[in-house]
Write a protein that holds these residues in place. Structure first.
Motif: not given
Length: 355
Positions: A103-104, A109-112, A161-165
């Motif tokens: 995830m890191k 890709e998710y602008e996190v 990351m959870e919400a955008p994923m």
């Protein structure tokens, strides 16, 4: 995975580790590599700290719930092949830690990102952990500041990351797909009490007599105009219970669910349904329980989100070269090194970045 990440991050911020039974732990260098995930190397020190966070939770909650010690819990066999509880848990823990690094790697890709404010909170928590734990304890769990900070950075990214994923799944669910019925039922248990009030199994003769009682109850209820199961049960000295269900439900009993589900009109009553532990008589209350159906719609959407989340993780794992050094990982021994928590006087209420 989400719950584990959130909880362990919160615990590592709020708790102080103390060690118990330090005998027999495997010898390893903190810089040894446990696994390689793409370009990231997971060191034994990082893996040990992560594993001890998880171990402390298992020993604090599950061992006490199971009425056993942590050492005995880890030694229990969980399958016919002789796999111990420790081996089973450790296999999933290493996978979870690898997933944090995945995830890191995909955070961009998710602008996190981890903000400067979050980094400051992480550093403060790591310093506090370093100050609050004795050197011997830190050595046992590899609880050095760099590993605490690294773990909390990973946990913060994973949380964000959870919400955008999970974004983008179809959130439309029809009544037909989510339909939940409701029933009321009476349970006639195959148990009685001895002279001292202790429960005991009925004899075959007692079971036959109970079956006749249940059959009479069902017949009288069916023949009555109101089919008032509450009044009938009260008169007979039995308790009425309620539940919602669909055709896939197995609680309180798969046979009962099947029997009630086969009824076509609200208010209809089943025949006596036999199970291994007792008898049931059920009444169909509603062909579409609105509240339960709406809740099931939410459950279905959450399951879709989870499937998308898990699917992304699985894809990343397939697309990434992952190598594990099992001999190093095996040296992190749960059974011979217990971990417990004691409360810190300074609390951090959430994962950095969590509202």
């Amino acid at each position: 995975m989400k719950q584990r990440i959130k909880r362990t991050a919160a615990v590592s911020l709020a708790g102080i580790l103390t060690m118990a039974s330090l005998t027999g732990c495997g010898s390893f260098d903190n810089d040894d590599v446990v696994a390689t995930v793409g370009n990231d190397k997971i060191t034994a020190g990082m893996a040990n700290f992560y594993a001890r966070m998880q171990q402390a939770q298992y020993e604090s909650y599950y061992a006490s719930m199971m009425g056993t010690t942590g050492e005995a819990m880890w030694a229990q066999q969980v399958d016919e092949e002789g796999t111990t509880y420790e081996q089973s848990v450790k296999e999933s823990l290493l996978t979870s830690l690898e997933n944090l690094y995945l995830m890191k790697q995909h955070a961009g890709e998710y602008e996190v990102v981890v903000t400067d404010e979050e980094l400051k909170g992480i550093q403060e928590a790591a310093v506090k952990f370093d100050e609050d734990n004795a050197l011997e304890d830190k050595e046992a769990v590899s609880g050095y500041q760099k590993y605490v900070e690294e773990y909390l950075r990973l946990a913060t990214i994973a949380y964000k990351m959870e919400a955008p994923m999970k974004t983008g799944v179809d959130e439309e669910v029809s009544d037909e797909e989510a339909a939940q019925k409701s029933m009321k039922y009476v349970y006639f248990a195959y148990s009685t009490k001895d002279e001292e009030g202790n429960p005991k199994d009925m004899t075959d003769e007692e079971k036959e007599n109970l079956k006749k009682t249940a059959q009479e109850f069902a017949k009288n209820l069916k023949d009555s105009e109101a089919k008032d199961i509450d009044a009938a049960a009260q008169a007979a000295g039995y308790e009425v219970q309620s539940t919602t269900f669909d055709s896939e439900s197995v609680s309180p009993d798969a046979g009962l669910v099947k029997a009630v589900d086969s009824l076509t009109a609200e208010g209809e009553v089943t025949d006596v349904v036999e199970s291994d532990y007792g008898l049931y008589v059920g009444k169909l209350v509603s062909l579409l329980d609105r509240e339960a159906t709406d809740q099931e719609k939410k459950n279905i959407v959450e399951e879709r989100k989870k499937e998308q989340y898990d699917g992304l993780i699985e894809k990343w794992r397939k697309d990434t070269e992952i190598e594990e050094q099992q001999k190093v990982w095996d040296k992190i021994d749960f059974e011979n090194q217990g971990v417990t928590f004691k409360e810190s006087t300074d609390k951090y209420d959430s994962v950095p970045g969590e509202e």
